[in-house]
Scaffold this active site. Structure first.
Site, PDB file in Angstrom:
ATOM      1  N   GLU A   1      26.200  41.467 -44.277  1.00 13.41           N
ATOM      2  CA  GLU A   1      25.316  41.722 -43.319  1.00 13.41           C
ATOM      3  C   GLU A   1      23.937  40.894 -43.740  1.00 13.41           C
ATOM      4  O   GLU A   1      23.338  40.298 -42.800  1.00 13.41           O
ATOM      5  CB  GLU A   1      24.688  43.340 -43.320  1.00 13.41           C
TER       6      GLU A   1
ATOM      7  N   ARG B   1       1.622  22.876 -21.287  1.00 11.89           N
ATOM      8  CA  ARG B   1       0.063  23.735 -20.910  1.00 11.89           C
ATOM      9  C   ARG B   1      -0.805  22.742 -21.381  1.00 11.89           C
ATOM     10  O   ARG B   1      -0.923  22.288 -22.283  1.00 11.89           O
ATOM     11  CB  ARG B   1       0.117  24.930 -22.000  1.00 11.89           C
TER      12      ARG B   1
END
Ligand SMILES: Cc1cc2nc3c(=O)[nH]c(=O)nc-3n(C[C@H](O)[C@H](O)[C@H](O)COP(=O)(O)OP(=O)(O)OC[C@H]3O[C@@H](n4cnc5c(N)ncnc54)[C@H](O)[C@@H]3O)c2cc1C
Lengths: 82, 386
Positions: free
Chosen positions: B245, B271
């Site tokens: 994991e 932007r």
């Protein structure tokens, strides 16, 4: 076999009992109930044994039965080395 | 350690990235708000064999080695904005399907793996209890032998996938005195076993599309044939699961960081403030460069620990190290990405705020950052810190 016993003793002393005199770690000291081997220490010890002696612990064999004392560890590793 | 993909890894990566981008992003904003697990997207992943990527081919899996699995998960993480869905995927495959494949009996593998690989069965790993999280082996759930069965009694909490699970890979004490050292065993428990119930679905801050809950075993009789790995094998099984994991879930985060970088650079280019694109401003460039630095180091750490899985038990150190680093790098990258987006980044419409909420859990599940530090320090010879 005697050599292996001393290597294992040395490993446990160095890794988990730094500063302890070698005489205090006799072959029958209970490593699990005395909490010398907690979970992380146990995994480190098993890794050391597997890497050093070419043995493999099956999943259910990582337990007090085979790891509680230096005597038991040596007996287990010897039995696996054939 | 390779740094170049093989042809197969390249095509695996491309296929999964394309699939994830096209198929796994539907309706995410409302599902996140309502905490809805996407059963339809899970089904699509099942049709592609994704839930069984790391499982042996003979039982219906993809037969990928751990490094290729990391590359596959990274591609999914890059293409899919649904961190919860991918977290559920990992919770199903890494600590459930993989250990059944590695440690299961022939009968267990034949019975469960094909369904786990095609996604028709969903699995859930049950270790944590209300009073035992980091100190997981101090659990109280017990399994008592009764003829050809074990009787399980106890409660588990924070169990990912529990509300939608068909089966659990659950840990219980078979010998309370031995505890970690041979006293914990692991069982495959079917959800419809009498005495098993999912008693509570729990709301959470992030990865909200991945359901988690509390399960209760009330004298649940589990066939002895469903014990996984033999009596007392719990410690090894759990360590194995956590190594997988920690090493491989982090691959999802690497993919997500790549996505954040793309999003951040695109926004910075388009932007404008003070008459220039914000990409020109050193402070913005630093955010982007730091995301990139974190991404590249994380990727190397994940590949290295994935490559070492199955080669040595000392991979526990690599896996802990990469989990510690990557989970924190991911949070940092998400914060920087929000910052680059300014006020828009703080709104739910711009999806980067969700990534930060998703990322924070990474420092807690599969072992907290503090516990990863303990593991790394222990492997460096400094004792366990407990
Ligand atoms: C999103 C999510 C999904 C999860 N999924 C699952 C699942 O599928 N299955 C499952 O079994 N569990 C699952 N868990 C549970 C998870 O594994 C535990 O939450 C985690 O291990 C921490 O345990 P705890 O919450 O009890 O915290 P505690 O252990 O109580 O820790 C509280 C704090 O103390 C610190 N701490 C504790 N011990 C030490 C120490 N020795 N040294 C330094 N600091 C320490 C911790 O790091 C933490 O900061 C999940 C949790 C989350 C958040």
């Amino acid at each position: 076999m005697a050599e292996m016993r001393e290597e294992i003793r040395e490993f446990i002393l160095k890794e988990f009992l730094p500063g302890e005199p070698a005489e205090s770690l006799t072959d029958d000291v209970e490593l699990v109930s005395s909490r010398i081997l907690d979970s992380l220490a146990t995994l480190k010890l098993v890794t050391f044994l597997e890497d050093s002696y070419g043995v493999e612990f099956a999943a259910h064999e990582v337990g007090a039965e085979h790891l509680d004392t230096i005597d038991r560890i040596v007996a287990f590793v010897e039995s696996r080395k054939g | 350690m390779i740094l170049e993909y093989t042809e197969e890894q390249k095509s695996l990566r491309e296929t999964l990235l394309k699939f994830a981008r096209q198929e796994l992003n539907d309706d995410l904003e409302s599902r996140d708000r309502e905490q809805v697990f996407a059963a339809d997207l899970w089904k699509k992943m099942g049709e592609m064999g994704i839930p069984g990527l790391a499982v042996s081919e003979e039982y219906g899996g993809g037969g990928l080695d751990p490094l290729s699995t990391a590359i596959a998960l990274e591609a999914l993480g890059q293409g899919c904005w649904d961190g919860g869905l991918l977290f559920s995927l990992c919770a199903h495959m890494l600590p459930c399907a993989v250990p059944i494949d590695k440690f299961g009996t022939e009968e267990q593998k034949r019975k469960y793996l094909p369904g786990l690989c095609d996604g028709s069965l969903i699995a859930s790993n049950a270790m944590t209890e209300a009073n035992t999280g980091s100190d997981a082996f101090a659990m109280t759930t017990k399994a008592e032998k009764d003829g050809e069965h074990y009787v399980l009694t106890g409660n588990k909490i924070f169990i990912t996938n529990a509300p939608v699970a068909d089966l659990f890979v659950a840990f219980a004490l078979t010998d309370a005195e031995k505890g970690f050292h041979g006293g914990v065993s692991c069982f495959i428990v079917e959800m419809d076993t009498p005495g098993v119930s999912c008693s509570r679905k729990i709301e959470k801050m992030g990865i909200r599309t991945s359901p988690f809950g509390e399960i209760s075993f009330q004298e649940a009789r589990v066939p002895a044939a469903n014990m996984l790995g033999g009596e007392g094998a719990g410690a090894t099984m759990f360590t194995h699961s956590m190594d997988w994991e920690r090493a491989l879930l982090s691959a999802i985060h690497v993919g997500a960081m790549e996505r954040l970088l793309e999003t951040a650079t695109t926004y910075a280019r388009t932007r404008s403030q003070f008459g220039r694109p914000i990409e020109r401003y050193p402070a913005i460039r630093e955010h982007v460069a730091r995301i990139k630095a974190h991404l590249e180091s994380s990727r190397l750490m994940v590949y290295r620990s994935a490559d070492r899985l199955e080669k040595s038990r000392s991979v526990s150190q690599d896996a802990a190290l990469s989990k510690l680093f990557v989970s924190e790098a991911f949070v940092d990258a998400a914060e920087r990405c929000i910052q680059i987006h300014g006020g828009y980044g703080f709104t739910t419409e711009y999806k980067v705020e969700r990534v930060l909420r998703d990322a924070i859990g990474g420092k807690i599940y599969s072992g907290t950052s503090e516990m990863m530090i303990n593991i790394v320090a222990a492997w460096l010879g400094m004792g366990s810190g407990t």
